[in-house]
Motif scaffolding. Structure first.
Motif, PDB file in Angstrom:
ATOM      1  N   MET A   1       0.836  -1.175   0.000  1.00  0.00           N
ATOM      2  CA  MET A   1       0.000   0.000   0.000  1.00  0.00           C
ATOM      3  C   MET A   1       0.873   1.228   0.000  1.00  0.00           C
ATOM      4  O   MET A   1       1.841   1.316   0.755  1.00  0.00           O
ATOM      5  N   LYS A   2       0.546   2.220  -0.827  1.00  0.00           N
ATOM      6  CA  LYS A   2       1.338   3.422  -0.901  1.00  0.00           C
ATOM      7  C   LYS A   2       1.055   4.294   0.310  1.00  0.00           C
ATOM      8  O   LYS A   2      -0.074   4.464   0.733  1.00  0.00           O
ATOM      9  N   LYS A   3       2.102   4.887   0.874  1.00  0.00           N
ATOM     10  CA  LYS A   3       1.958   5.750   2.028  1.00  0.00           C
ATOM     11  C   LYS A   3       1.911   7.201   1.547  1.00  0.00           C
ATOM     12  O   LYS A   3       2.927   7.878   1.460  1.00  0.00           O
ATOM     13  N   THR A   4       0.725   7.671   1.209  1.00  0.00           N
ATOM     14  CA  THR A   4       0.553   9.036   0.727  1.00  0.00           C
ATOM     15  C   THR A   4      -0.472   9.727   1.583  1.00  0.00           C
ATOM     16  O   THR A   4      -0.928   9.187   2.591  1.00  0.00           O
ATOM     17  N   LEU A   5      -0.865  10.931   1.201  1.00  0.00           N
ATOM     18  CA  LEU A   5      -1.798  11.712   2.001  1.00  0.00           C
ATOM     19  C   LEU A   5      -3.248  11.511   1.611  1.00  0.00           C
ATOM     20  O   LEU A   5      -4.121  12.270   2.000  1.00  0.00           O
ATOM     21  N   GLY A   6      -3.529  10.483   0.809  1.00  0.00           N
ATOM     22  CA  GLY A   6      -4.908  10.186   0.497  1.00  0.00           C
ATOM     23  C   GLY A   6      -5.337  10.720  -0.846  1.00  0.00           C
ATOM     24  O   GLY A   6      -4.649  11.491  -1.485  1.00  0.00           O
ATOM     25  N   LEU A   7      -6.540  10.287  -1.248  1.00  0.00           N
ATOM     26  CA  LEU A   7      -7.044  10.598  -2.578  1.00  0.00           C
ATOM     27  C   LEU A   7      -7.229  12.095  -2.785  1.00  0.00           C
ATOM     28  O   LEU A   7      -6.921  12.628  -3.842  1.00  0.00           O
ATOM     29  N   LEU A   8      -7.704  12.795  -1.779  1.00  0.00           N
ATOM     30  CA  LEU A   8      -7.930  14.226  -1.954  1.00  0.00           C
ATOM     31  C   LEU A   8      -6.635  14.979  -2.198  1.00  0.00           C
ATOM     32  O   LEU A   8      -6.593  15.971  -2.933  1.00  0.00           O
ATOM     33  N   SER A   9      -5.562  14.547  -1.588  1.00  0.00           N
ATOM     34  CA  SER A   9      -4.281  15.213  -1.783  1.00  0.00           C
ATOM     35  C   SER A   9      -3.737  14.995  -3.174  1.00  0.00           C
ATOM     36  O   SER A   9      -2.788  15.650  -3.589  1.00  0.00           O
ATOM     37  N   LEU A  10      -4.349  14.100  -3.934  1.00  0.00           N
ATOM     38  CA  LEU A  10      -3.840  13.804  -5.274  1.00  0.00           C
ATOM     39  C   LEU A  10      -4.251  14.858  -6.294  1.00  0.00           C
ATOM     40  O   LEU A  10      -3.978  14.720  -7.486  1.00  0.00           O
ATOM     41  N   ILE A  11      -4.925  15.895  -5.818  1.00  0.00           N
ATOM     42  CA  ILE A  11      -5.261  16.981  -6.735  1.00  0.00           C
ATOM     43  C   ILE A  11      -3.998  17.537  -7.386  1.00  0.00           C
ATOM     44  O   ILE A  11      -4.014  18.000  -8.526  1.00  0.00           O
ATOM     45  N   ILE A  12      -2.877  17.470  -6.673  1.00  0.00           N
ATOM     46  CA  ILE A  12      -1.628  17.982  -7.236  1.00  0.00           C
ATOM     47  C   ILE A  12      -1.156  17.137  -8.393  1.00  0.00           C
ATOM     48  O   ILE A  12      -0.292  17.559  -9.161  1.00  0.00           O
ATOM     49  N   LEU A  13      -1.736  15.947  -8.563  1.00  0.00           N
ATOM     50  CA  LEU A  13      -1.346  15.077  -9.657  1.00  0.00           C
ATOM     51  C   LEU A  13      -2.278  15.197 -10.852  1.00  0.00           C
ATOM     52  O   LEU A  13      -2.153  14.470 -11.829  1.00  0.00           O
TER      53      LEU A  13
ATOM     54  N   ASN B   1     -22.864  -3.410  -7.156  1.00  0.00           N
ATOM     55  CA  ASN B   1     -21.418  -3.671  -7.164  1.00  0.00           C
ATOM     56  C   ASN B   1     -20.725  -2.315  -7.147  1.00  0.00           C
ATOM     57  O   ASN B   1     -20.516  -1.698  -8.189  1.00  0.00           O
ATOM     58  N   ARG B   2     -20.391  -1.837  -5.949  1.00  0.00           N
ATOM     59  CA  ARG B   2     -19.948  -0.459  -5.779  1.00  0.00           C
ATOM     60  C   ARG B   2     -18.507  -0.379  -5.274  1.00  0.00           C
ATOM     61  O   ARG B   2     -18.086  -1.177  -4.446  1.00  0.00           O
ATOM     62  N   LEU B   3     -17.803   0.634  -5.773  1.00  0.00           N
ATOM     63  CA  LEU B   3     -16.475   0.978  -5.276  1.00  0.00           C
ATOM     64  C   LEU B   3     -16.627   2.232  -4.423  1.00  0.00           C
ATOM     65  O   LEU B   3     -17.229   3.221  -4.861  1.00  0.00           O
ATOM     66  N   ILE B   4     -16.113   2.196  -3.194  1.00  0.00           N
ATOM     67  CA  ILE B   4     -16.308   3.302  -2.249  1.00  0.00           C
ATOM     68  C   ILE B   4     -14.963   3.717  -1.670  1.00  0.00           C
ATOM     69  O   ILE B   4     -14.201   2.885  -1.173  1.00  0.00           O
ATOM     70  N   TYR B   5     -14.693   5.016  -1.734  1.00  0.00           N
ATOM     71  CA  TYR B   5     -13.494   5.577  -1.103  1.00  0.00           C
ATOM     72  C   TYR B   5     -13.931   6.500   0.023  1.00  0.00           C
ATOM     73  O   TYR B   5     -14.832   7.333  -0.150  1.00  0.00           O
ATOM     74  N   ARG B   6     -13.311   6.374   1.212  1.00  0.00           N
ATOM     75  CA  ARG B   6     -13.677   7.189   2.366  1.00  0.00           C
ATOM     76  C   ARG B   6     -12.448   7.764   3.057  1.00  0.00           C
ATOM     77  O   ARG B   6     -11.384   7.130   3.078  1.00  0.00           O
ATOM     78  N   ILE B   7     -12.656   8.929   3.652  1.00  0.00           N
ATOM     79  CA  ILE B   7     -11.662   9.525   4.538  1.00  0.00           C
ATOM     80  C   ILE B   7     -12.316   9.676   5.906  1.00  0.00           C
ATOM     81  O   ILE B   7     -13.490  10.088   6.015  1.00  0.00           O
ATOM     82  N   TYR B   8     -11.583   9.333   6.974  1.00  0.00           N
ATOM     83  CA  TYR B   8     -12.137   9.291   8.324  1.00  0.00           C
ATOM     84  C   TYR B   8     -11.409  10.300   9.234  1.00  0.00           C
ATOM     85  O   TYR B   8     -10.359  10.833   8.881  1.00  0.00           O
TER      86      TYR B   8
ATOM     87  N   VAL C   1     -16.909   9.225   9.267  1.00  0.00           N
ATOM     88  CA  VAL C   1     -16.581   9.408   7.858  1.00  0.00           C
ATOM     89  C   VAL C   1     -16.640  10.899   7.533  1.00  0.00           C
ATOM     90  O   VAL C   1     -17.689  11.536   7.664  1.00  0.00           O
ATOM     91  N   LEU C   2     -15.503  11.455   7.106  1.00  0.00           N
ATOM     92  CA  LEU C   2     -15.439  12.863   6.763  1.00  0.00           C
ATOM     93  C   LEU C   2     -15.868  13.120   5.320  1.00  0.00           C
ATOM     94  O   LEU C   2     -16.488  14.139   5.027  1.00  0.00           O
ATOM     95  N   GLN C   3     -15.503  12.222   4.441  1.00  0.00           N
ATOM     96  CA  GLN C   3     -15.871  12.387   3.043  1.00  0.00           C
ATOM     97  C   GLN C   3     -15.951  11.012   2.389  1.00  0.00           C
ATOM     98  O   GLN C   3     -15.196  10.099   2.726  1.00  0.00           O
ATOM     99  N   GLU C   4     -16.900  10.870   1.467  1.00  0.00           N
ATOM    100  CA  GLU C   4     -17.111   9.595   0.798  1.00  0.00           C
ATOM    101  C   GLU C   4     -17.321   9.814  -0.691  1.00  0.00           C
ATOM    102  O   GLU C   4     -18.062  10.693  -1.108  1.00  0.00           O
ATOM    103  N   PHE C   5     -16.650   8.995  -1.481  1.00  0.00           N
ATOM    104  CA  PHE C   5     -16.832   8.979  -2.927  1.00  0.00           C
ATOM    105  C   PHE C   5     -17.341   7.597  -3.317  1.00  0.00           C
ATOM    106  O   PHE C   5     -16.800   6.584  -2.856  1.00  0.00           O
ATOM    107  N   VAL C   6     -18.382   7.543  -4.163  1.00  0.00           N
ATOM    108  CA  VAL C   6     -19.014   6.275  -4.541  1.00  0.00           C
ATOM    109  C   VAL C   6     -19.053   6.169  -6.063  1.00  0.00           C
ATOM    110  O   VAL C   6     -19.308   7.161  -6.757  1.00  0.00           O
TER     111      VAL C   6
END
Length: 347
Positions: free
Chosen positions: A1-13, A91-98, A118-123
């Motif tokens: 698993m990659k040790k990054t700051l999460g999906l939201l931080s990937l805006i820089i990418l 059949n759902r893919l769910i990403y969450r930040i807690y 759960v602070l934010q959820e993407f479905v």
């Protein structure tokens, strides 16, 4: 698993935006070690508590090819293959930040935990394809010591060839079970692992045990002592009457003046045929890989742009095992394979 700051931080990418959609080139959780649990629905998930508290989960409907039993077998019909189906409402893919660390059993609780919050959820929506690839990991070509049936002899010495089907591989006793999957290669009711080592040491150092010195080692010899009576028939009449299907020939029960009957060429007494065969039950190991492609994730609160990916995304893989009974082909009604899952999965 990659040790990054999460999906939201990937805006820089981000490399492009269109009508409020965000296209990403990477994800925080990728090539992860996955976990599985659930009954009516199977949940495949990975969590990250390093730097940011996040999870990625794939919730699958347990109908069709998806296994709905309490087991670590995701696919009902386990074989080396791949299964593809679309993301949907079931059949759902769910990403969450807690707001805090995620416990190991978070996704396997009967009642959804209230903590962490759960602070934010993407479905995911209807776009996207899930591919589940299943392969046996106990027949690795990279490991010469792989011993699928656990009988003490490597697959490489039992005729295993990845280019052949099981029906085409070496089957010494002709029971329809290839030697690399057969715990009793010669069908004499003495497990192969008990017929290997000579008195003076191990077979690796001194060759295989060959009681009658006919050039065929005991584990491949249906008549170990060469007395003309098959090993499997050198049993006591009283024991023969009490033997149940699947019971093995226990050498400790059949002795004549301190020597095993089936290893003593001078002992030829027997009554009738022994109709039993030992149960060929072994533990199989599999690896399951989950690939998702062409999907989009929508913020459940509508506060952020939709997130899309334009590449195949390797969610990760998990290892599991199950017990499998291989039945002999001597009876057409029994010419089948039974899968019994192990119980090492969270419910």
């Amino acid at each position: 698993m990659k040790k990054t700051l999460g999906l939201l931080s990937l805006i820089i990418l981000l490399y492009s935006c269109d009508d409020g959609d965000i296209v990403v080139t990477d994800f925080a959780i990728e090539n992860a070690t996955l976990n599985v649990c659930g009954l009516e629905q199977k949940v495949i998930y990975a969590t990250n508590n390093d730097g940011v508290y996040e999870s990625l989960s794939l919730v699958l409907n347990a109908s069709g090819t998806i296994n709905d039993s309490v087991s670590n077998l995701l696919i009902t019909d386990v074989r080396e293959d791949e299964y593809t189906f679309s993301l949907s409402s079931s059949n759902r893919l769910i990403y969450r930040i807690y707001d805090g660390a995620i416990a190991n059993d978070y996704f396997c609780s009967n009642v959804p935990p209230s903590q962490p919050k759960v602070l934010q959820e993407f479905v995911s929506g209807d776009a996207g394809t899930v591919t589940i690839r299943v392969a046996y990991s106990d027949v690795s070509n990279d490991n010469n010591d792989a011993d699928t049936d656990g009988d003490g002899i490597p697959n490489s010495m039992e005729g295993y060839d990845p280019a052949l089907s099981d029906a085409e591989m070496l089957d010494t006793d002709g029971d329809g079970i290839p030697d690399y999957l057969d715990i009793d290669d010669d069908g004499d009711n003495v497990p192969t692992r008990l017929e290997l080592d000579p008195e003076e040491g191990s077979w690796e150092d001194n060759g295989f045990l060959d009681t009658d010195r006919d050039g065929t080692p005991n584990y491949l010899d249906a008549d170990d002592d060469g007395d003309g009576v098959p090993t499997r028939n050198e049993v006591d009449e009283r024991d023969l009457e009490n033997l149940d299907e699947g019971q093995i020939l226990n050498p400790l029960n059949y002795r004549n003046e301190g020597e095993l009957n089936f290893l003593n060429e001078f002992y030829k007494e027997l009554v009738g045929e022994n109709p039993t065969y030992i149960e060929n039950r072994i533990n199989r190991k599999i690896i399951t890989e989950v690939i998702i492609s062409g999907f989009s994730l929508k913020d459940s609160n509508g506060n952020s742009p939709d997130i899309n990916t334009n590449r195949d995304y390797n969610m990760g893989s998990f290892n599991s095992s199950f017990n499998k009974t291989y039945l002999r082909n001597i009876d057409s009604e029994e010419d089948s394979e039974e899968e019994t899952p192990t119980d090492n999965v969270e419910e």
